[in-house]
Design a protein around this motif. Structure first.
Motif, PDB file in Angstrom:
ATOM      1  N   PHE A   1      51.910  75.724  38.182  1.00  0.00           N
ATOM      2  CA  PHE A   1      51.664  75.690  39.625  1.00  0.00           C
ATOM      3  C   PHE A   1      50.154  75.699  39.852  1.00  0.00           C
ATOM      4  CE2 PHE A   1      50.773  77.970  43.599  1.00  0.00           C
ATOM      5  CZ  PHE A   1      51.431  77.126  44.489  1.00  0.00           C
TER       6      PHE A   1
ATOM      7  N   ARG B   1      51.985  84.914  44.267  1.00  0.00           N
ATOM      8  CA  ARG B   1      53.041  84.785  45.296  1.00  0.00           C
ATOM      9  C   ARG B   1      52.472  84.589  46.690  1.00  0.00           C
ATOM     10  NH1 ARG B   1      56.245  89.119  42.727  1.00  0.00           N
ATOM     11  NH2 ARG B   1      57.456  88.032  41.146  1.00  0.00           N
TER      12      ARG B   1
ATOM     13  N   LEU C   1      53.133  76.414  48.835  1.00  0.00           N
ATOM     14  CA  LEU C   1      54.504  75.958  48.565  1.00  0.00           C
ATOM     15  C   LEU C   1      55.495  76.905  49.234  1.00  0.00           C
ATOM     16  CD1 LEU C   1      56.669  74.345  46.876  1.00  0.00           C
ATOM     17  CD2 LEU C   1      56.253  75.961  45.019  1.00  0.00           C
TER      18      LEU C   1
ATOM     19  N   ILE D   1      53.023  80.999  47.080  1.00  0.00           N
ATOM     20  CA  ILE D   1      54.427  80.521  47.026  1.00  0.00           C
ATOM     21  C   ILE D   1      55.273  81.502  47.825  1.00  0.00           C
ATOM     22  CG2 ILE D   1      56.310  79.787  45.527  1.00  0.00           C
ATOM     23  CD1 ILE D   1      54.415  79.877  43.168  1.00  0.00           C
TER      24      ILE D   1
ATOM     25  N   MET E   1      59.432  81.624  41.540  1.00  0.00           N
ATOM     26  CA  MET E   1      58.684  82.781  42.063  1.00  0.00           C
ATOM     27  C   MET E   1      58.702  83.935  41.068  1.00  0.00           C
ATOM     28  SD  MET E   1      59.270  83.172  46.074  1.00  0.00           S
ATOM     29  CE  MET E   1      57.765  84.096  46.240  1.00  0.00           C
TER      30      MET E   1
END
Ligand code: SF4
Length: 325
Positions: A75, A92, A176, A95, A63
């Motif tokens: 990612f 973010r 995720l 994630i 992250m």
């Protein structure tokens, strides 16, 4: 063909050790040292090891709550180590993280509604009314009620607080979720409820999980694959069943021997490891596990074993297997 969501390549986190008046760097703590793995869409990878092995540091680097020293984090096709801080803030949204201690991670002065809507505000999603509706929907999804929205974290049990943390992570529809020891602070009776909830949510919302834990027993039922870490490195990675039934690495074998089994007639031999985990600021030469390994050979003190495939999809870093035997 499974679609890759996350590809981690050669990830390292070395914390500098500074000393003296001028604070000169005199060494480094190799918290994560050359970690690589992939995570497919809809999959759960359990990342397991004793405290200090680098598993949580790995989760935080994904992250970019911690900046990696080296390595790639691809990612959804984008290398997160190469993007700016503002691009990372946007990334973010996809994630999200569920933390170990739900009490410490929830602001005690905010109502549950304010806590859950926060990621929506941060990412500019919805107006006040839409956010209110979404909070109610999320409370329902995690097994709480809309009347809980006006309450404060201290008015909930540990398990309920973790449900609030999960609702907050889900708010922005992430791809995720990094769950960092999400059940370790909970009573054993509550742990399975939270694990079942995470399992159900994964099916319903097509989520991908990186599930960090210190106990192989906890991740068994939730993980498709499991990676075992020791002293900053992955020492074994495999399909969950294969790892539990035929562990290859002596460290995994020792960890598994400590996992309790439900069958009282089943007797298994506990492997007690001697010594302590060496310091990550001064890891041993050769195999990082050789100072505690009951199978150590002379080569283990000199040569670092590579993580290599010993059976299809089953990799281990140990000289007992493969070319260097
Ligand atoms: Fe043990 Fe050697 Fe294998 Fe390391 S490489 S786990 S010391 S047998």
């Amino acid at each position: 063909m499974p679609e890759t969501l996350l590809e981690v390549e050669g990830l390292k986190k070395h914390f500098p050790i500074r000393s003296g008046l001028l604070q000169k760097q005199t060494g480094s703590v190799k918290a994560v040292d050359d970690v690589s793995f992939t995570l497919n869409k809809g999959e759960t990878l359990g990342l397991v090891g004793e405290s200090g092995c680098g598993k949580s540091t790995t989760g935080r680097m994904l992250m970019r709550l911690l900046e990696p020293t080296e390595g790639k984090i691809i990612f959804d096709g984008k290398d997160l180590t190469k993007i700016s801080k503002s691009e990372m803030r946007k990334a973010r949204k996809d994630i999200q993280m569920v933390f170990q201690d739900p009490f410490a991670s929830l602001n005690p002065r905010h109502t549950v509604e304010r806590i859950i809507e926060e990621p929506l505000i941060v990412h500019g999603l919805g107006n006040k009314q839409e956010r209110k509706k979404r909070v109610k929907e999320l409370l329902d999804i995690v097994g709480l009620s809309s009347y809980h929205a006006g309450r404060y974290p201290h008015q909930f049990s540990g398990g309920q607080r973790q449900r609030i943390g999960i609702a907050r992570a889900l708010a922005v529809n992430p791809k995720l979720i990094i769950a960092d020891e999400p059940v370790s602070a909970l009573d054993v009776s509550i742990q399975s409820q939270v694990l079942n909830l995470l399992d159900d949510l994964q099916k319903e919302f097509d989520l991908t999980y990186l599930f960090v834990a210190h106990d192989l027993g906890v991740v068994r039922h939730i993980s498709d694959r499991v990676a075992v870490m020791y002293l900053g490195k992955i020492v074994e990675i495999s399909d969950g069943d294969q790892l539990y039934e035929q562990p290859k690495h002596p460290y995994t074998q020792a960890l598994l021997s400590a996992v309790p089994v439900a069958d009282p007639d089943y007797k298994k031999e506990r492997i007690i490891l001697g010594g302590d985990v060496p310091s990550a600021s001064n890891p041993p030469k050769g195999c990082p596990f050789h100072t505690r390994c009951p199978m150590a050979m002379s080569i283990c003190k000199e040569v670092v074993p590579n993580l290599q495939e010993v059976e299809q999809g089953h990799l281990t870093a140990c000289h007992l297997y493969g070319e260097s035997k």
